[in-house]
Every structure is written in C-alpha cells, then in structure tokens.
Design an enzyme around this catalytic site. Structure first.
Site, mmCIF file in Angstrom:
data_model
loop_
_atom_site.group_PDB
_atom_site.id
_atom_site.type_symbol
_atom_site.label_atom_id
_atom_site.label_comp_id
_atom_site.label_asym_id
_atom_site.label_seq_id
_atom_site.Cartn_x
_atom_site.Cartn_y
_atom_site.Cartn_z
ATOM 1 N N ASN A 173 60.042 -18.363 76.255
ATOM 2 C CA ASN A 173 61.092 -17.621 76.288
ATOM 3 C C ASN A 173 62.208 -18.386 76.647
ATOM 4 O O ASN A 173 63.834 -18.195 76.228
ATOM 5 C CB ASN A 173 60.836 -16.337 75.453
ATOM 6 N N LYS A 196 52.260 -24.884 84.611
ATOM 7 C CA LYS A 196 51.339 -24.721 83.256
ATOM 8 C C LYS A 196 52.595 -24.143 82.281
ATOM 9 O O LYS A 196 52.110 -23.040 82.116
ATOM 10 C CB LYS A 196 50.569 -24.020 83.115
ATOM 11 N N GLU A 272 54.419 -10.822 85.528
ATOM 12 C CA GLU A 272 55.230 -10.906 84.231
ATOM 13 C C GLU A 272 54.830 -10.059 83.002
ATOM 14 O O GLU A 272 54.930 -11.852 82.140
ATOM 15 C CB GLU A 272 55.822 -11.679 84.859
ATOM 16 N N ARG A 300 70.649 -11.163 73.198
ATOM 17 C CA ARG A 300 70.138 -12.414 74.186
ATOM 18 C C ARG A 300 69.203 -13.140 73.769
ATOM 19 O O ARG A 300 67.840 -12.438 73.673
ATOM 20 C CB ARG A 300 70.205 -12.012 75.597
ATOM 21 N N CYS A 306 61.830 -10.546 76.985
ATOM 22 C CA CYS A 306 61.095 -9.658 77.734
ATOM 23 C C CYS A 306 61.285 -8.458 78.265
ATOM 24 O O CYS A 306 61.227 -7.341 77.530
ATOM 25 C CB CYS A 306 60.011 -9.629 79.305
ATOM 26 N N GLU A 403 56.007 -5.242 70.654
ATOM 27 C CA GLU A 403 57.260 -5.539 70.826
ATOM 28 C C GLU A 403 57.518 -6.535 70.342
ATOM 29 O O GLU A 403 56.816 -7.435 68.952
ATOM 30 C CB GLU A 403 56.691 -7.275 71.958
#
Ligand code: NAD
Length: 499
Positions: A173, A196, A272, A300, A306, A403
């Site tokens: 993202n 990665k 994270e 945004r 996240c 989410e």
C-alpha cells in the site's frame, strides 16, 4: 551495475515528467553487487490494477537466492558497520536528494503498479524520501550512556551497536515509504538489509534500490528479493543464525505467523500491523474541519492505509450536518485510472480486495446499514470500488471489526463521551485514532483513554518522520520513525569498566 531484465516506464500522461535517467527500472533480484535472475529463471507478472493487464514481469527468488542475499549482506556487514556515521549519513542524504530529483516519475510508477491517484503517490514519494533525510540527520547522533555505578567501584558504559543483518518485509500500500521507513534507520544504525517487498508492487522497491546504488550505497548493504511464495524463503532467512532482525509491515494475520517463526531463533522483531481506526466527531467540533480531516483519514490512498479510518462515530447533535457535508465531498471524487492526472480515487489493489470490500458492504446492509452513497462496483475493467458512505450501521456490524482497506465510510451515531470511547476501544487493533472537538482539554483527556499508539486531535493525518509510528494491542510491536525507529535496529550493549 545493470539488470539483464528491466522495465521502461511508459510516458506519463502528465506533461513535463522526465523519465528515469537510464530509462529503465530493474526487474531482477538485487543480490550483492549484481542484479540477477532468480536461480529458477521463473518470472512473476506484475498487474496494473486499473485494467488487470500485465505491466511487466519480475524475477522469482528461490531459497537459494534468499541464502545468497544473506551471504551478500554478511559480506558487506563489517565494512558498513565500521563506516563512520557521518559517511553513512551523507550517503543517506544523497538517497534523499536523488529520490526528490526523481519524485515525479516515481509517483507515476507507484500509481501504475499500486493504482492510487497521482497526488497520493507524489505525497508518498516525498514522505518516503523524508526518511532518508531524517535518518541522515539521526545517524551521527546515535546515543550512548556513561554513568558511575551506585557502588562507585566502576563505570557503566552503554553503547547501541548495529543489530546486524535485517530482513525487511513490506506491504503493497505504500511501496516506497514502507521500504524507506525501514531501510533508512537500518542503514543509519550500521546494519545491512534484505528487503522483501510485496509481490503486487515490486517495481517501486527495485527503483528505490537502484536510486540507493546510484547514491553510493555499497554493494551488499541493500539486497532485494521477490519470492513468489514468500513463506519458505523468509522462514529460511529468519532461521539463519547470521540474521538478527526481522522488521515487518503488513497484516496482523501474517504478522502472527511470522512471530511464530521468529520464536524458533528468538529473533528480534518489529511489527507494524493492521488497524481499525475510529474517528470521533463531538458536538462541539468544527464540522467543516472535521469533514476535511475525515476525507484525509478515510480517503488518502483510496482508504488503503493501516491508519485509514474504518469507523466514524458522530455525536447525535452534529450527525446530520457531518453526514451531509462528508457525503457531498465523497460524491465529488473522480474515480479512475490512478495515472490519469484528474483522477482522485484509483482502483483498489486486486480483484480479491475489491470483492472483499463488496462483501463487507453487502454484509453491513444485511445487518441493517443503509447505503447513502456508492456501494456498487462500476461495470468496467480493473479493480474499482466507488466512494461509499453507510449510515445507520449497527455497532455490532462485521464491517466495524474487519479492516475495510477501501473507500467505504461507515457512520455510527453516539450520545455520550463514555459510549464513544467504549465503542472506539472495542477492537483488538490499536494503531491510529482521530477525534474532533474544539475543547482541547477534553480532546487530550479522551486521547489518553483511547487504546491506540497514535491519536490525531483535530487532524486526519498522524504520519510524520519525526514521530514514533506504531500500534498497541494486535497492531504491532515497536516503533518506526523518529529516534525510536533507529534504536529498533541496534542492540543495547553494557560494558562494566573499572578505571
Ligand atoms: P500482507 O500481510 O498480506 O503482506 C505483507 C508482506 O508480507 C508482503 O510483502 C507479503 O508478500 C509478505 N508475506 C505474506 N505472507 C508471508 C509469509 N508467510 N512469510 C513472509 N512474508 C509474507 O499485507 P498487505 O496486504 O501487503 O498489506 C496490507 C496490510 O498491511 C494491512 O493489514 C495494513 O493495515 C498493514 N499495514 C500496516 C502498516 C503499519 O505501519 N502498521 C502500514 C501499512 C500497511
């Protein structure tokens, strides 16, 4: 050093954008001093989310390639750790300058492979470059401590040494910023890395790596691998005793699995993970400012952040005004190919994600929500989902727990402060939260009660290179950005000295 396979960025539709200096973005693996094909010679297609077509192909990294990357990072490690901090800082500063100089075509590349609208991509490139600048400034200031022991018999010396070879796993993202938010502090601390990136957006990672090489990062300090099946390759790297750190940004589900793998070697991890941000609007808020903030916090990156607001809790007295003004702004957004200069909302990343969003909206409607705007995919190629507003969403609805990661805004009414705080905290996530109130004392009190790593008061954006970014509960472990982000790539060493 040239990649045998490369990708020429199509001429941007915006006039005046210079293309990459060497006209090509590497599409092979960066291992040590060379760009090379994967040992299995397989290629992986990279798709354009605006039409589902193949943009180009990239090399597939095997276990053997993963181990070669560890070898390269190991070879470069002593030299890089011994490089004076000032010199490392100057190389990072050059990375910043080169990234800024190439910001426009990098933004086009991000919009092409990730889909988001150009202003979002340009914003990301500037944010990503800022990590190079910030850590070029932090690197010469790595802290240490010296004190006399309480007995008075010796000194306590504490130094922060580079933790060692680090595996960095990043999502699609923010393909540039999530990479530089890890690479810059790692290199600043004196570590060598294996990046990665996500398979959906590898070209940005390759382009950033090439910029870093051009800026003078020595061979082997940054390696980039793109395995089609990341599980076994990453597990083998994490199990290698030469590797001392894994820093991951991505979903909570994958994060949990990686923590289990890390347990085998007690590998140091920074995580994270996912979020489920609430956005609280109180009766005493400035509604126009709250709507502006809501648009940023929700839209945004097309809602694919996240930190994106997943749930709007609006106090009854301002519910009608907020809903009307916010819906008008959402309605005005132009949906289209992210690389078109007038697009404001691009496609989502994959067909799977578009289907997931549609399913969440359908589920919410079954549970009692009403669709005020959007809610129906356009009949066109590509992975599009329109700006959508849901009202009358029951507090127990599934869409408020998962989410969404898309342009859907569920609005829920509340009456009291306590009710808002309770609903906001009713999740296993704890990354970002937002609240709007003209009463700052009240805002600060509520912010302290919100179980989140980051709270925005009267603003819809919390990301800042100078601030500690990270979550509580199942949103993560550790912090990125600020001086905290660099400490994550160090090992605290205590030396007892008698002199
Ligand atoms: P994801 O978890 O599916 O993938 C993230 C990365 O992990 C990718 O590079 C992927 O290839 C890799 N991966 C997947 N399975 C793996 C495995 N078994 N072993 C090793 N690597 C593996 O996440 P995504 O869909 O790319 O990104 C979206 C998620 O990222 C959302 O949940 C979002 O909230 C989160 N995110 C968090 C932050 C943050 O700072 N907290 C920032 C951006 C995104």
């Amino acid at each position: 050093m040239k990649s045998a396979n490369s990708f020429a960025l199509p001429k941007p539709k915006t006039s005046g954008v210079a293309l990459p200096a060497n006209d090509a973005i590497p599409t092979d693996l960066l291992i040590g001093e060379s760009w090379r094909e994967g040992s299995n010679k397989q290629r992986i297609p990279v798709l354009n989310p605006a039409n589902g077509e193949v943009i180009t192909t990239i090399a597939d990294a095997t276990l053997e390639d993963g181990m070669a990357a560890v070898d390269a990072a190991e070879k470069a490690a002593p030299g890089w750790a011994a490089t004076p901090p000032r010199q490392r800082a100057e190389i990072l500063r050059k990375c910043y300058e080169k990234m800024i100089a190439n910001a426009d075509w990098l933004a086009h590349l991000i919009s092409l492979e990730m889909g988001k609208a150009l202003p979002d991509s340009k914003g990301e490139v500037l944010y990503a470059a800022e990590f190079f600048r910030w850590y070029s400034e932090e690197t010469p200031r790595i802290i240490g401590e010296l004190q006399t022991s309480p007995s008075g018999q010796n000194r306590i010396v504490v130094e922060y040494q580079p933790i060692g070879i680090s595996l960095l796993i990043t999502p699609w993202n923010f393909p540039a910023a999530m990479a530089t938010r890890k690479i810059a502090p790692a290199l600043g601390a004196g570590c060598t890395v294996i990046l990665k990136p996500a398979i959906e957006t590898p070209l940005t990672a390759f382009a950033v790596a090439q910029i870093m090489l051009d800026a003078g990062v020595p061979p082997g300090v940054v390696n980039v691998i793109t395995p089609k099946d990341p599980g076994p390759v990453c597990a083998a790297i994490m199990h290698d005793p030469r590797v001392r750190k894994m820093s991951f940004t991505g979903s909570t589900g994958v994060g949990r699995a990686l923590l289990r793998t890390a347990a085998d070697t007690v590998l140091n991890c920074s995580m994270e993970l996912g979020g489920n941000a609430p956005f609280l609007v109180f009766d005493d808020a400035n509604i126009d400012e709250a709507v502006e903030g809501a648009m940023i916090a929700k839209m945004r990156n097309g809602g694919q952040a996240c930190t994106a607001t997943n749930r709007f809790y609006v106090q009854k007295g301002v519910l009608a005004e907020f809903t009307e003004k916010f819906t008008a702004k959402m309605k005005a957004l132009k949906l289209g190919d992210g690389t078109d200069p007038d697009t404001q909302l691009g496609p989502v990343i994959t067909e799977k994600q578009a289907t997931k969003i549609a399913g969440l909206v359908e589920g919410a409607v079954k549970e009692g929500a009403k669709i005020l705007l959007g809610g129906k995919r356009p009949d066109s190629k590509g992975y599009f989902y329109p700006a959508t507003v849901l009202t009358d969403v029951p507090p127990s609805a599934t869409i408020l727990k998962d989410e969404i990661f898309g342009p859907v805004a569920p609005i829920i009414a509340f009456e009291t402060e306590e009710e808002a705080i309770r609903m906001a905290n009713d999740t296993h996530y704890g990354l970002a939260a937002y609240l709007y109130s003209k009463d700052l004392k009240k805002g600060l009190k509520i912010a302290e009660k919100l179980e989140y790593g980051m709270v925005g008061i009267n603003r819809g954006l919390v990301s800042d290179t100078a601030a500690p970014f990270g979550g509580v509960k199942q949103s993560g472990l550790g912090r990125e950005g600020s001086h905290h982000g660099l400490i994550e790539f160090t090992e605290c060493k205590y030396i007892a000295v008698t002199w």
